[in-house]
Design an enzyme around this catalytic site. Sequence first.
Site, PDB file in Angstrom:
ATOM      1  N   HIS B  39       0.830  -1.209   0.000  1.00 59.49           N
ATOM      2  CA  HIS B  39       0.000   0.000   0.000  1.00 59.49           C
ATOM      3  C   HIS B  39       0.867   1.263   0.000  1.00 59.49           C
ATOM      4  O   HIS B  39       0.579   2.232  -0.706  1.00 59.49           O
ATOM      5  CB  HIS B  39      -0.909   0.035   1.235  1.00 59.49           C
ATOM      6  N   GLN B  63     -18.108  -7.069  -1.084  1.00 55.71           N
ATOM      7  CA  GLN B  63     -17.217  -7.857  -1.929  1.00 55.71           C
ATOM      8  C   GLN B  63     -16.776  -9.160  -1.250  1.00 55.71           C
ATOM      9  O   GLN B  63     -15.975  -9.903  -1.802  1.00 55.71           O
ATOM     10  CB  GLN B  63     -16.010  -7.025  -2.388  1.00 55.71           C
ATOM     11  N   LYS B 151      -0.898  -7.174  -7.596  1.00 53.76           N
ATOM     12  CA  LYS B 151      -1.149  -8.479  -6.964  1.00 53.76           C
ATOM     13  C   LYS B 151      -2.566  -8.935  -7.294  1.00 53.76           C
ATOM     14  O   LYS B 151      -2.799 -10.110  -7.561  1.00 53.76           O
ATOM     15  CB  LYS B 151      -0.945  -8.434  -5.447  1.00 53.76           C
ATOM     16  N   ARG B 189      -3.601 -10.330   4.484  1.00 51.49           N
ATOM     17  CA  ARG B 189      -4.010 -11.647   4.988  1.00 51.49           C
ATOM     18  C   ARG B 189      -2.819 -12.505   5.424  1.00 51.49           C
ATOM     19  O   ARG B 189      -3.027 -13.582   6.011  1.00 51.49           O
ATOM     20  CB  ARG B 189      -4.839 -12.389   3.934  1.00 51.49           C
TER      21      ARG B 189
END
Lengths: 293, 293
Positions: B39, B63, B151, B189
């Site tokens: 980020h 989502q 990604k 994650r």
Amino acid sequence: MKAVRTIAELRDSIEELKSSSNKRTVGLVPTMGYLHQGHASLIRAAKDQSDIVVVSIFVNPIQFGPGEDFETYPRDEERDLDAAEGAGADLVFLPSVETMYPKPTKTKITVADVTSGLCGASRPGHFDGVTTVVSKLFNIVQPDYAFFGMKDAQQVAVIEQMVSDLNFNVKIMPCPIIREEDGLALSSRNVYLSPEERTQALVLSRSLRDAEEALEKDQIRTAAEARDLLVSTIQKSQLAVIDYVEVAAFPDLSPLDDDALISELDEPVLLALAVKFGKTRLIDNRLLHPKGE
Amino acid sequence: MKAVRTIAELRDSIEELKSSSNKRTVGLVPTMGYLHQGHASLIRAAKDQSDIVVVSIFVNPIQFGPGEDFETYPRDEERDLDAAEGAGADLVFLPSVETMYPKPTKTKITVADVTSGLCGASRPGHFDGVTTVVSKLFNIVQPDYAFFGMKDAQQVAVIEQMVSDLNFNVKIMPCPIIREEDGLALSSRNVYLSPEERTQALVLSRSLRDAEEALEKDQIRTAAEARDLLVSTIQKSQLAVIDYVEVAAFPDLSPLDDDALISELDEPVLLALAVKFGKTRLIDNRLLHPKGE
């Protein structure tokens, strides 16, 4: 007034008008052309409200279903340009299908619920086509205000829902239906009507006016009674073939229960019709405010 | 740097920054927070490219599918604000779910074809949620540039398609994947991984690198051979459960024929993986340019 055909040219022209003076706000009037006094009233409303008025003229193929009148929809560019200028447009955007859809769009905008009845039920996919092209126009023009006629009341409701859900930075300005002196709501499709159909088509506005009067006089009270009165009035016209007659809450367009008492409802109530005369499908409606505006 | 939580406050703050100086261009970095160096690289790219950098932090419920990790998705607002400021953000937008969805949205944006394989196939409805929230953010921020990490290569392809189809006036800036020193692609994650899973997860980046090398050395040539090599490499890791391994054209993401010769293709080729380690689903990819960049 300037007529432009490409997106880049339109964006540049808006930028130019904005910077050349202290003009700041942009009003958009999206149309499919073949402009009549209904469109002119939208353009004048836009002129009153905004510094720069953009009128788009585009017969949008993706909002027509198979067997509908995309190919034969009336077109008259020269007359439209005069009408737009006369009503006060600054810019007229006349894109080709290739400009708006250089490739078939893979992206669609779908609004649930509000699209399920009325024209949404009779014309599957129609409102996906409308919301998709309107969002394209919003992104191209980036207007502060956008003006839509209440003749397409469901379209107004669907676009309001989309604007709210997707946070478009535009204020939707619904404008009243414009009618011929005898009551027929103005529509580019009225030119399809034969003289006999034109006469019989008055049943649309008359049935709506009669239903409103009967409600005001308490001769009828419920949603079912209003629907029945509309149907029986329209059926007196021999050439009329009803597509739908609906009594629904506005703007969410949820159908009312048969025994709902219209005068006691808090929200506005839409009486809405679609009726075919020969090959020509006409719509009309009346928005009632049982508890006042 | 300023943190804001409402749409009105954000729009006002952007307007204020624009008018307080000669700052004109706005770069948006949409994120789900729990910011890492990936980020940060997007925020720095936005800073290089634009006058005003807006970072949005919003874990978007629509989502996530049923049974996915919406509830447990890692969140750390305080650390995120520091990270955003450190990387050069001017405004951080931290809306609540109620701010973004005051009522459940009736409007959805759907992109066909590009969403049918890869994560779109494993996560039904996921990309409708992504395109819908991204279009909301575009309409709220009205950025000139928006920065997305490669990604999520399919996300980049889907958003590019939407922007092109709907004429959003924003340039999408895809930015390279940022990796740990040992090759693991950065992901919020990754914190879910046990130490053993963390070690075995290296098989993602290693399998991609090995496949690219084998293609460069002509040890393998076809799409099927590339897919087979990726699968067999990943399967050497005991904890890895393959969700998908795909070899597809980029950016339309159409699957390649088994016998397609990768070195002879004109368009870029995406090698893309999704692999589960325990409950954690990781993705990684490599974009090959057979005919040069």
